[in-house]
Design a protein around this motif. Structure first.
Motif, PDB file in Angstrom:
ATOM      1  N   PRO A 199      33.386  77.349  53.137  1.00  0.00           N
ATOM      2  CA  PRO A 199      33.767  76.238  53.324  1.00  0.00           C
ATOM      3  C   PRO A 199      33.797  75.393  52.769  1.00  0.00           C
ATOM      4  O   PRO A 199      32.933  74.789  52.336  1.00  0.00           O
ATOM      5  CB  PRO A 199      34.277  75.991  55.391  1.00  0.00           C
ATOM      6  N   VAL A 200      34.723  74.628  51.918  1.00  0.00           N
ATOM      7  CA  VAL A 200      34.680  73.992  51.199  1.00  0.00           C
ATOM      8  C   VAL A 200      35.725  72.213  51.288  1.00  0.00           C
ATOM      9  O   VAL A 200      36.544  72.598  51.507  1.00  0.00           O
ATOM     10  CB  VAL A 200      34.656  73.989  49.277  1.00  0.00           C
ATOM     11  N   LYS A 201      35.392  71.666  51.475  1.00  0.00           N
ATOM     12  CA  LYS A 201      35.878  70.501  52.431  1.00  0.00           C
ATOM     13  C   LYS A 201      35.907  68.600  51.424  1.00  0.00           C
ATOM     14  O   LYS A 201      34.906  68.755  51.441  1.00  0.00           O
ATOM     15  CB  LYS A 201      36.050  70.018  53.785  1.00  0.00           C
ATOM     16  N   PHE A 202      36.503  67.970  52.066  1.00  0.00           N
ATOM     17  CA  PHE A 202      35.814  66.966  51.457  1.00  0.00           C
ATOM     18  C   PHE A 202      36.250  65.665  52.026  1.00  0.00           C
ATOM     19  O   PHE A 202      35.621  64.253  52.020  1.00  0.00           O
ATOM     20  CB  PHE A 202      38.114  65.789  50.581  1.00  0.00           C
ATOM     21  N   THR A 203      35.984  65.790  53.865  1.00  0.00           N
ATOM     22  CA  THR A 203      35.477  65.159  54.435  1.00  0.00           C
ATOM     23  C   THR A 203      34.346  66.260  55.689  1.00  0.00           C
ATOM     24  O   THR A 203      34.976  67.435  55.945  1.00  0.00           O
ATOM     25  CB  THR A 203      36.409  64.334  55.255  1.00  0.00           C
ATOM     26  N   LEU A 204      33.519  65.589  56.672  1.00  0.00           N
ATOM     27  CA  LEU A 204      32.491  66.004  57.767  1.00  0.00           C
ATOM     28  C   LEU A 204      34.073  65.840  58.723  1.00  0.00           C
ATOM     29  O   LEU A 204      33.583  64.404  58.745  1.00  0.00           O
ATOM     30  CB  LEU A 204      31.725  65.407  57.178  1.00  0.00           C
ATOM     31  N   ASP A 205      33.976  66.905  59.019  1.00  0.00           N
ATOM     32  CA  ASP A 205      35.180  66.635  60.461  1.00  0.00           C
ATOM     33  C   ASP A 205      33.862  67.001  61.700  1.00  0.00           C
ATOM     34  O   ASP A 205      33.967  67.590  61.657  1.00  0.00           O
ATOM     35  CB  ASP A 205      36.277  67.419  60.677  1.00  0.00           C
ATOM     36  N   ARG A 206      32.940  65.863  62.570  1.00  0.00           N
ATOM     37  CA  ARG A 206      32.401  65.278  63.427  1.00  0.00           C
ATOM     38  C   ARG A 206      32.874  66.694  64.476  1.00  0.00           C
ATOM     39  O   ARG A 206      32.083  67.460  64.977  1.00  0.00           O
ATOM     40  CB  ARG A 206      31.808  64.668  63.425  1.00  0.00           C
ATOM     41  N   THR A 207      33.927  66.006  64.998  1.00  0.00           N
ATOM     42  CA  THR A 207      33.923  66.958  66.279  1.00  0.00           C
ATOM     43  C   THR A 207      34.538  68.693  66.234  1.00  0.00           C
ATOM     44  O   THR A 207      33.878  68.708  67.031  1.00  0.00           O
ATOM     45  CB  THR A 207      35.594  66.166  66.715  1.00  0.00           C
ATOM     46  N   LEU A 208      35.078  68.749  65.085  1.00  0.00           N
ATOM     47  CA  LEU A 208      35.344  69.893  64.380  1.00  0.00           C
ATOM     48  C   LEU A 208      33.825  71.024  64.554  1.00  0.00           C
ATOM     49  O   LEU A 208      34.194  71.985  64.828  1.00  0.00           O
ATOM     50  CB  LEU A 208      36.342  70.201  63.738  1.00  0.00           C
ATOM     51  N   TRP A 209      32.633  70.565  63.406  1.00  0.00           N
ATOM     52  CA  TRP A 209      31.604  70.615  64.056  1.00  0.00           C
ATOM     53  C   TRP A 209      30.814  71.086  64.818  1.00  0.00           C
ATOM     54  O   TRP A 209      30.464  71.903  65.112  1.00  0.00           O
ATOM     55  CB  TRP A 209      30.986  69.936  62.309  1.00  0.00           C
ATOM     56  N   GLU A 210      31.355  70.042  65.727  1.00  0.00           N
ATOM     57  CA  GLU A 210      30.139  70.023  67.106  1.00  0.00           C
ATOM     58  C   GLU A 210      31.084  71.279  68.272  1.00  0.00           C
ATOM     59  O   GLU A 210      30.608  71.441  68.595  1.00  0.00           O
ATOM     60  CB  GLU A 210      30.812  68.507  67.981  1.00  0.00           C
ATOM     61  N   LYS A 211      32.494  71.063  67.596  1.00  0.00           N
ATOM     62  CA  LYS A 211      33.382  72.442  68.682  1.00  0.00           C
ATOM     63  C   LYS A 211      32.390  73.989  67.686  1.00  0.00           C
ATOM     64  O   LYS A 211      32.023  74.420  68.734  1.00  0.00           O
ATOM     65  CB  LYS A 211      34.155  72.342  68.319  1.00  0.00           C
ATOM     66  N   GLN A 212      32.145  73.815  66.877  1.00  0.00           N
ATOM     67  CA  GLN A 212      31.682  74.987  65.707  1.00  0.00           C
ATOM     68  C   GLN A 212      30.107  75.038  66.410  1.00  0.00           C
ATOM     69  O   GLN A 212      30.282  76.479  66.547  1.00  0.00           O
ATOM     70  CB  GLN A 212      31.796  74.875  64.651  1.00  0.00           C
ATOM     71  N   ARG A 213      29.672  74.162  66.181  1.00  0.00           N
ATOM     72  CA  ARG A 213      28.122  74.503  66.741  1.00  0.00           C
ATOM     73  C   ARG A 213      28.407  75.090  67.921  1.00  0.00           C
ATOM     74  O   ARG A 213      27.435  75.868  68.478  1.00  0.00           O
ATOM     75  CB  ARG A 213      26.931  72.740  66.752  1.00  0.00           C
ATOM     76  N   THR A 214      29.121  74.457  69.347  1.00  0.00           N
ATOM     77  CA  THR A 214      29.067  74.615  70.811  1.00  0.00           C
ATOM     78  C   THR A 214      29.475  76.458  70.648  1.00  0.00           C
ATOM     79  O   THR A 214      29.058  76.943  71.402  1.00  0.00           O
ATOM     80  CB  THR A 214      29.883  73.499  71.998  1.00  0.00           C
ATOM     81  N   ALA A 215      30.276  76.979  69.671  1.00  0.00           N
ATOM     82  CA  ALA A 215      30.801  78.151  69.799  1.00  0.00           C
ATOM     83  C   ALA A 215      29.651  79.104  69.293  1.00  0.00           C
ATOM     84  O   ALA A 215      29.517  80.290  70.726  1.00  0.00           O
ATOM     85  CB  ALA A 215      32.032  78.076  69.111  1.00  0.00           C
ATOM     86  N   GLU A 216      29.184  78.814  68.370  1.00  0.00           N
ATOM     87  CA  GLU A 216      27.920  79.297  68.105  1.00  0.00           C
ATOM     88  C   GLU A 216      26.582  79.583  69.175  1.00  0.00           C
ATOM     89  O   GLU A 216      26.532  80.995  68.919  1.00  0.00           O
ATOM     90  CB  GLU A 216      27.533  78.904  66.834  1.00  0.00           C
TER      91      GLU A 216
END
Length: 202
Positions: free
Chosen positions: A177-194
């Motif tokens: 994934p290449v994005k223009f901003t860091l979505d912290r909420t989405l990143w936390e959800k992804q880490r939790t899911a993993e």
């Protein structure tokens, strides 16, 4: 987890520095790719920094500009001073030559001011358009090997100067994934899911 930030200017330095610290606080790896790191504000020491300044300085375009506009003329003035110094030893021509030799430093200073003006008003406006592509070529040779993008989970393009590099990374690594901003909420959800997936696997 590993997040790579591409920020070639300090336009969004405060936000990038906050994101780097936040990523490190999560226990993840934060990497900053930038140019002239010394001009940045304080960056979290836990972040890894890759500075492209030396590579940019070695690129042919800036090197040729420095050579033509500054280095060759300086050598010319030094050669002129040396010639006048030798002529000054000839009795008949000595006094006029020594007088001319004394004016060479002032001539060099005037030329240096002229060179700086040309650099700022003629070269830099053109180079600003070429710089993103120059930095991409520099990064391709140096930074990509250090980045280890095969192990990266996200690339954040933080300014327009880094767009060409982000575009090439997206082409070369289509699953990254290449994005223009860091979505912290989405990143936390992804880490939790993993983390949940890893726990179930054990």
């Amino acid at each position: 987890m590993k997040i790579v930030f591409l920020a070639f200017t300090t336009t969004r330095s405060e936000g990038v520095c906050n994101d780097l610290a936040w990523v490190a606080d999560q226990g993840d790896e934060a990497v900053l790719v930038t140019v002239r790191f010394q001009s940045w504000p304080e960056v979290d020491p836990r972040a890894r920094v890759i500075d492209l300044a030396d590579g940019e300085a070695r690129h042919p375009i800036p090197r040729i500009e420095r050579l033509i506009l500054f280095r060759i003329p300086r050598l010319g003035f030094r050669f002129l001073a040396a010639v006048l110094r030798r002529i000054g030893r000839i009795p008949v021509l000595g006094r006029p030559a020594r007088s001319a030799e004394g004016k060479v430093p002032a001539m060099l200073q005037r030329y240096e001011r002229f060179g700086i003006t040309v650099h700022r008003r003629a070269y830099l406006p053109v180079y600003r358009h070429l710089r993103p592509y120059v930095l991409w070529r520099v990064a391709r040779k140096a930074a990509l090997r250090q980045l280890g993008l095969d192990s990266a989970d996200l690339v954040v393009v933080a300014d327009t100067a880094a767009l060409p590099l982000g575009w090439h990374i997206a082409r070369r690594y289509p699953d990254l994934p290449v994005k223009f901003t860091l979505d912290r909420t989405l990143w936390e959800k992804q880490r939790t899911a993993e983390a949940v997936t890893a726990a179930r696997a054990t």
